[in-house]
Design a protein around this motif. Structure first.
Motif: not given
Length: 412
Positions: A34-42, A44-56
């Motif tokens: 589910g989060p795969s294609l929403a990670l870029p928005e996440a 930006r919202a959390l002010a982290v890098t895409p690689a860090a958001a991938a931990w979700l």
């Protein structure tokens, strides 16, 4: 009339149970993709890098891998599948709440891990209840439901994120709770059937014992060994065969060749499939220029078609035989990987993704029975739990390996 209608009625009951358990497993699997294609928005919202958001995504896979043995060894040992379902549902709800309210990435990751542990428990309970059907059809339906949930999650996550925000894409497993009451009812019925079977086995006279002898519950004749006094002091069943203590380490399972072969193949299939679930949509987007919703829609259709077609593989399995079935599964996964990674056409990438979903969904259902089939009945529930653990290790490892490979290619 009665003789002919009984198998049809049993088959209809198995189909209804399979569909119910598939509905339990599908939303839990949505949490993976589910989060795969929403990670870029996440990000930006959390002010982290895409690689860090991938931990979700990574945290969800790790949470599923940890939650499987944890819930099986605690709630499952005491209360069976019903206990696993209740504990898992509580974890899903708690993890989703934490994810929705988390102010930053660390708490969101923790919420996803808790949610994943619950989703893993629901998945294990579904396969444990389905494993009572030795034909493999009910586990096959559950595997298809799980695969369908994982594939539809690509589109559902992108669509929900566009409509309700990126956090909604992280809590799709909450939909599993809609099936909670009927699943608990099914688990209670299964537990009652097992208790009745145990009572019937306990009431059967042992070989050579006269049926008109002492009443049930009378003391054994002096010098006659009881059920726990078999040769060497090892506990036995009613037929005199050794009983493995429920609290012992699963060394007997880990030494079983059929279990090891099925688990190793399932690990490979799962790792490839969930690696492609992360990588294939990105390749399609790069080749076409589509946005998240369009990419998620086409990727979901391709993977869902593969998952649904896996039912034909389940039906063909008896005629293939074990050796040819394993060869088909391994070859199909290898071809899917080559197509999705190297083909220059988006259609070929989608075909590879669908093929991987086909062999993974079919393999999970069919290999579940193969993994536990050579073990005593008392050990089959634990064997299925361990087998599902190998599947979930692939869920965690696949996206991580795909992300590492993507970063390595970009660096080179």
């Amino acid at each position: 009339m009665t003789t002919l209608s009984a198998p049809l009625e049993a088959r209809g009951t198995a189909a209804r149970s399979g569909l119910l358990l598939a509905a339990l497993a599908a939303p839990a699997a949505m949490g993976v993709s589910g989060p795969s294609l929403a990670l870029p928005e996440a990000a930006r919202a959390l002010a982290v890098t895409p690689a860090a958001a991938a931990w979700l995504m990574t945290a969800f896979g790790l949470g599923m891998a940890v939650g499987t043995p944890l819930l099986s060894a605690t709630a499952g040992r005491r209360n069976g599948a019903a206990g696993v379902v209740r504990a898992a549902a509580a974890l899903v709800a708690l993890g989703a709440l934490l994810t929705l309210l988390a102010p930053g990435l660390p708490l969101a990751i923790a919420g996803r891990a808790l949610e994943a542990a619950g989703a893993a428990g629901l998945n294990v309970a579904a396969f444990q209840l389905a494993g009572r059907d030795r034909t493999g059809r009910t586990p096959g339906l559950v595997a298809i439901g799980s695969a369908a949930g994982g594939t539809v999650g690509l589109f559902a996550g992108a669509a929900v994120a566009g409509a309700l925000g990126w956090r909604a894409a992280l809590v799709l497993p909450l939909l599993s709770l809609l099936t909670l009451r009927p699943v608990l009812r099914l688990a209670s019925e299964a537990r009652a059937d097992e208790a009745g079977a145990d009572d019937a086995q306990a009431g059967e006279p042992t070989r050579g014992e006269p049926t008109g002898g002492a009443p049930t519950g009378s003391a054994p004749t002096r010098g006659e060994p009881t059920g726990s006094e078999s040769t060497g002091g090892e506990p036995t069943r009613g037929d005199g065969t050794p009983r493995t203590p429920a609290s012992s380490l699963p060394l007997d399972i880990l030494r079983d060749r059929r279990f090891l072969a099925a688990a190793a193949l399932m690990l490979a299939l799962s790792t490839v499939n969930f690696g492609l679930m992360y990588a294939a949509p990105r390749r399609v987007a790069a080749l076409t220029g589509w946005g998240p919703v369009e990419t998620g829609a086409f990727a979901s259709v391709a993977a869902l078609a593969g998952a649904l077609l896996s039912w034909q593989l389940v039906r063909a399995a008896p005629s293939l035989g074990p050796a040819r079935l394993r060869a088909v599964l391994a070859l199909g996964s290898a071809v899917a990987l080559v197509l999705a990674v190297s083909a220059p056409w988006p259609v070929a990438v989608l075909v590879g993704s669908g093929t991987s979903a086909l062999v993974t969904a079919g393999g999970q259902g069919l290999l579940t029975g193969a993994a536990a089939g050579g073990l005593p009945a008392a050990r089959q529930g634990l064997a299925i739990g361990l087998f599902n653990l190998t599947f979930l290790i692939g869920v965690a490892a696949g996206p991580a390996l795909a992300a590492f490979a993507d970063q390595t290619v970009q660096f080179i």
